[in-house]
Write a protein that holds these residues in place. Structure first.
Motif, PDB file in Angstrom:
ATOM      1  N   ASN A 206       0.801  -1.227   0.000  1.00 51.71           N
ATOM      2  CA  ASN A 206       0.000   0.000   0.000  1.00 51.71           C
ATOM      3  C   ASN A 206       0.832   1.275   0.000  1.00 51.71           C
ATOM      4  N   LYS A 207       2.168   1.125  -0.073  1.00 51.29           N
ATOM      5  CA  LYS A 207       3.070   2.286  -0.056  1.00 51.29           C
ATOM      6  C   LYS A 207       2.716   3.212   1.118  1.00 51.29           C
ATOM      7  N   GLU A 208       2.491   2.598   2.277  1.00 51.47           N
ATOM      8  CA  GLU A 208       1.946   3.334   3.418  1.00 51.47           C
ATOM      9  C   GLU A 208       2.848   4.456   3.916  1.00 51.47           C
ATOM     10  N   MET A 209       4.144   4.243   3.941  1.00 47.33           N
ATOM     11  CA  MET A 209       5.022   5.293   4.450  1.00 47.33           C
ATOM     12  C   MET A 209       5.093   6.467   3.478  1.00 47.33           C
ATOM     13  N   GLU A 210       5.106   6.174   2.174  1.00 44.22           N
ATOM     14  CA  GLU A 210       5.108   7.248   1.184  1.00 44.22           C
ATOM     15  C   GLU A 210       3.816   8.051   1.254  1.00 44.22           C
ATOM     16  N   VAL A 211       2.688   7.347   1.420  1.00 40.93           N
ATOM     17  CA  VAL A 211       1.387   8.013   1.524  1.00 40.93           C
ATOM     18  C   VAL A 211       1.336   8.882   2.781  1.00 40.93           C
ATOM     19  N   LEU A 212       1.824   8.352   3.905  1.00 43.50           N
ATOM     20  CA  LEU A 212       1.822   9.104   5.153  1.00 43.50           C
ATOM     21  C   LEU A 212       2.690  10.353   5.032  1.00 43.50           C
ATOM     22  N   GLU A 213       3.846  10.232   4.410  1.00 47.94           N
ATOM     23  CA  GLU A 213       4.715  11.387   4.218  1.00 47.94           C
ATOM     24  C   GLU A 213       4.013  12.464   3.387  1.00 47.94           C
ATOM     25  N   SER A 214       3.386  12.044   2.292  1.00 44.86           N
ATOM     26  CA  SER A 214       2.679  12.985   1.427  1.00 44.86           C
ATOM     27  C   SER A 214       1.543  13.675   2.178  1.00 44.86           C
ATOM     28  N   PHE A 215       0.791  12.894   2.939  1.00 41.12           N
ATOM     29  CA  PHE A 215      -0.323  13.432   3.720  1.00 41.12           C
ATOM     30  C   PHE A 215       0.162  14.466   4.731  1.00 41.12           C
ATOM     31  N   LEU A 216       1.178  14.113   5.509  1.00 36.48           N
ATOM     32  CA  LEU A 216       1.677  15.024   6.536  1.00 36.48           C
ATOM     33  C   LEU A 216       2.158  16.337   5.939  1.00 36.48           C
ATOM     34  N   GLN A 217       2.841  16.257   4.812  1.00 34.71           N
ATOM     35  CA  GLN A 217       3.361  17.470   4.186  1.00 34.71           C
ATOM     36  C   GLN A 217       2.250  18.411   3.721  1.00 34.71           C
ATOM     37  N   GLN A 218       1.070  17.874   3.482  1.00 34.26           N
ATOM     38  CA  GLN A 218      -0.059  18.699   3.052  1.00 34.26           C
ATOM     39  C   GLN A 218      -0.780  19.371   4.223  1.00 34.26           C
ATOM     40  N   THR A 219      -0.627  18.839   5.435  1.00 36.24           N
ATOM     41  CA  THR A 219      -1.468  19.289   6.542  1.00 36.24           C
ATOM     42  C   THR A 219      -1.228  20.723   7.022  1.00 36.24           C
ATOM     43  N   PRO A 220       0.012  21.236   7.067  1.00 40.78           N
ATOM     44  CA  PRO A 220       0.150  22.608   7.567  1.00 40.78           C
ATOM     45  C   PRO A 220      -0.660  23.621   6.758  1.00 40.78           C
ATOM     46  N   ALA A 221      -0.592  23.524   5.439  1.00 36.18           N
ATOM     47  CA  ALA A 221      -1.341  24.456   4.600  1.00 36.18           C
ATOM     48  C   ALA A 221      -2.829  24.136   4.585  1.00 36.18           C
ATOM     49  N   ALA A 222      -3.184  22.876   4.834  1.00 36.63           N
ATOM     50  CA  ALA A 222      -4.596  22.475   4.791  1.00 36.63           C
ATOM     51  C   ALA A 222      -5.353  22.885   6.043  1.00 36.63           C
ATOM     52  N   LEU A 223      -4.644  23.309   7.093  1.00 29.16           N
ATOM     53  CA  LEU A 223      -5.285  23.690   8.348  1.00 29.16           C
ATOM     54  C   LEU A 223      -5.332  25.201   8.525  1.00 29.16           C
ATOM     55  N   ASN A 224      -6.442  25.687   9.028  1.00 30.79           N
ATOM     56  CA  ASN A 224      -6.516  27.067   9.482  1.00 30.79           C
ATOM     57  C   ASN A 224      -5.607  27.239  10.693  1.00 30.79           C
ATOM     58  N   THR A 225      -5.166  28.464  10.959  1.00 28.07           N
ATOM     59  CA  THR A 225      -4.447  28.722  12.200  1.00 28.07           C
ATOM     60  C   THR A 225      -5.361  28.383  13.380  1.00 28.07           C
ATOM     61  N   GLY A 226      -4.842  27.600  14.303  1.00 25.68           N
ATOM     62  CA  GLY A 226      -5.662  27.084  15.399  1.00 25.68           C
ATOM     63  C   GLY A 226      -6.242  25.714  15.106  1.00 25.68           C
ATOM     64  N   GLY A 227      -6.146  25.294  13.839  1.00 30.09           N
ATOM     65  CA  GLY A 227      -6.640  23.969  13.458  1.00 30.09           C
ATOM     66  C   GLY A 227      -5.788  22.868  14.052  1.00 30.09           C
ATOM     67  N   ARG A 228      -6.366  21.686  14.168  1.00 32.11           N
ATOM     68  CA  ARG A 228      -5.665  20.597  14.846  1.00 32.11           C
ATOM     69  C   ARG A 228      -5.490  19.363  13.961  1.00 32.11           C
ATOM     70  N   LEU A 229      -4.361  18.712  14.161  1.00 31.03           N
ATOM     71  CA  LEU A 229      -4.036  17.471  13.482  1.00 31.03           C
ATOM     72  C   LEU A 229      -3.932  16.373  14.530  1.00 31.03           C
ATOM     73  N   ALA A 230      -4.749  15.330  14.397  1.00 30.58           N
ATOM     74  CA  ALA A 230      -4.731  14.199  15.326  1.00 30.58           C
ATOM     75  C   ALA A 230      -4.424  12.925  14.536  1.00 30.58           C
ATOM     76  N   VAL A 231      -3.397  12.192  14.967  1.00 28.96           N
ATOM     77  CA  VAL A 231      -2.978  10.987  14.253  1.00 28.96           C
ATOM     78  C   VAL A 231      -2.821   9.833  15.240  1.00 28.96           C
ATOM     79  N   ILE A 232      -3.444   8.701  14.899  1.00 29.95           N
ATOM     80  CA  ILE A 232      -3.309   7.475  15.690  1.00 29.95           C
ATOM     81  C   ILE A 232      -2.419   6.525  14.898  1.00 29.95           C
ATOM     82  N   ALA A 233      -1.254   6.190  15.454  1.00 28.54           N
ATOM     83  CA  ALA A 233      -0.296   5.299  14.806  1.00 28.54           C
ATOM     84  C   ALA A 233      -0.206   3.987  15.575  1.00 28.54           C
ATOM     85  N   TYR A 234       0.277   2.940  14.889  1.00 26.32           N
ATOM     86  CA  TYR A 234       0.272   1.609  15.488  1.00 26.32           C
ATOM     87  C   TYR A 234       1.630   0.917  15.497  1.00 26.32           C
ATOM     88  N   HIS A 235       2.602   1.470  14.841  1.00 26.64           N
ATOM     89  CA  HIS A 235       3.946   0.896  14.931  1.00 26.64           C
ATOM     90  C   HIS A 235       4.972   2.023  14.909  1.00 26.64           C
TER      91      HIS A 235
END
Length: 309
Positions: A206-235
């Motif tokens: 599933n190319k999970e690490m590449e997908v996660l990296e891409s997702f994380l890099q998008q989040t700062p601009a995708a959030l309003n100031t004061g917006g929150r990022l919550a991530v549940i990881a398992y390994h």
């Protein structure tokens, strides 16, 4: 909840939703447990966008005018939020685990304890299956993925065993793979090692690490100031990447500083350390035991926003 018991439900949703009239995103919809809890915290003006690439999850779509379902991988977060004019948003939640439905469906091939096709694709309509990885990767490629994604020092031995046995008979089911690797597994630790082997294959498929990296890099601009990022990881691979990104705003984990030495990071931690399930949750849902929740709040405007007002 029969599709999947949502992990760390209340800590994640309580930590995510700060504006009941805001726009939120659940990028791993699954059975919809987290999404339903988010909707309960929103007022009539709030909106929720949910992503999931697994076609089976569409059966759980919520009948609510505030809800929008996007049948896509969350690496496409920015593209779809912009398309629906919901960019930026007030909170983003990601539960990176495999759903109980996927694990408990033998033909999805996620579990060594259930005999089925060796598949492991989150989106079983596209991509390369675990059967193809096991059947076509050479010894060096297999060794690398077991070492990198399974954190197994025995990667070379496992790879050699697979290459030897597939020359005799194709390895096409979960039971066959487990049987092939049995001679390589330490006595008394068979299940632990099989879990890591299947984890490594699933991450590769599933190319999970590449997908996660891409997702994380998008989040700062995708959030309003004061917006929150919550991530549940398992390994540890996921959690380390999430922790570093929330600390620094980049994939290296190194905090950049301005001319005066002030840290240039778009986030501040909402949780000082990872939140883990309590004893009661691990008893009722053993699959939650390795989960770690981290929450961060966006505090500064990103360079992307400066350059693209």
């Amino acid at each position: 909840m029969s599709y999947h018991d949502p992990v760390l439900l209340h800590p994640s949703v309580d930590g995510l939703v700060w504006n009941p009239s805001g726009v939120y995103v659940d990028v791993t919809f699954g059975g919809g447990g987290h999404s339903r809890a988010i909707l309960e915290k929103l007022d009539a003006g709030g909106r929720l966008v949910a992503f999931d690439q697994d076609a089976d999850s569409a059966a759980n779509v919520i009948d609510d005018p505030r809800f929008l379902f996007v049948p896509s991988n969350f690496k496409n977060l920015t593209r779809f939020l912009q398309y629906y004019n919901m960019y930026p948003v007030d909170g983003i939640l990601a539960d990176l685990g495999v759903s109980s439905h996927q694990i408990d469906t033998p033909d999805r091939g996620f579990s060594y304890s259930r005999d089925g096709r060796l598949d492991m694709r989150m989106n079983n309509r596209a991509g390369v299956s675990a059967r193809e990885v096991v059947g076509n990767y050479d010894e060096a490629q297999l060794s690398r993925l077991f070492y990198t994604y399974g954190e197994l020092s025995e990667g070379r031995r496992l790879a050699r065993q697979i290459v030897r046995e597939r020359a005799v008979q194709p390895i096409e089911t979960t039971a066959r793979l487990a049987e092939v690797l049995k001679p390589c597994l330490p006595k008394g630790k068979e299940n632990k090692f099989l879990s890591k082997i299947f984890q490594a294959l699933r991450i590769e498929v599933n190319k999970e690490m590449e997908v996660l990296e891409s997702f994380l890099q998008q989040t700062p601009a995708a959030l309003n100031t004061g917006g929150r990022l919550a991530v549940i990881a398992y390994h540890s691979l996921e959690d380390r990447l999430v922790k570093n990104f929330m600390r620094s705003g980049n994939l290296t984990g190194e905090v950049e500083k301005d001319f005066f030495g002030n840290p240039l990071t778009p986030f501040k931690a909402v949780t000082r350390k990872a939140i883990t399930p309590d004893d009661q949750e691990t008893i009722t849902n053993p699959r939650a035991r390795s989960a770690k929740l981290r929450i961060a709040e966006k505090i500064i405007v990103t360079p992307h926003e400066i350059n693209n007002p």
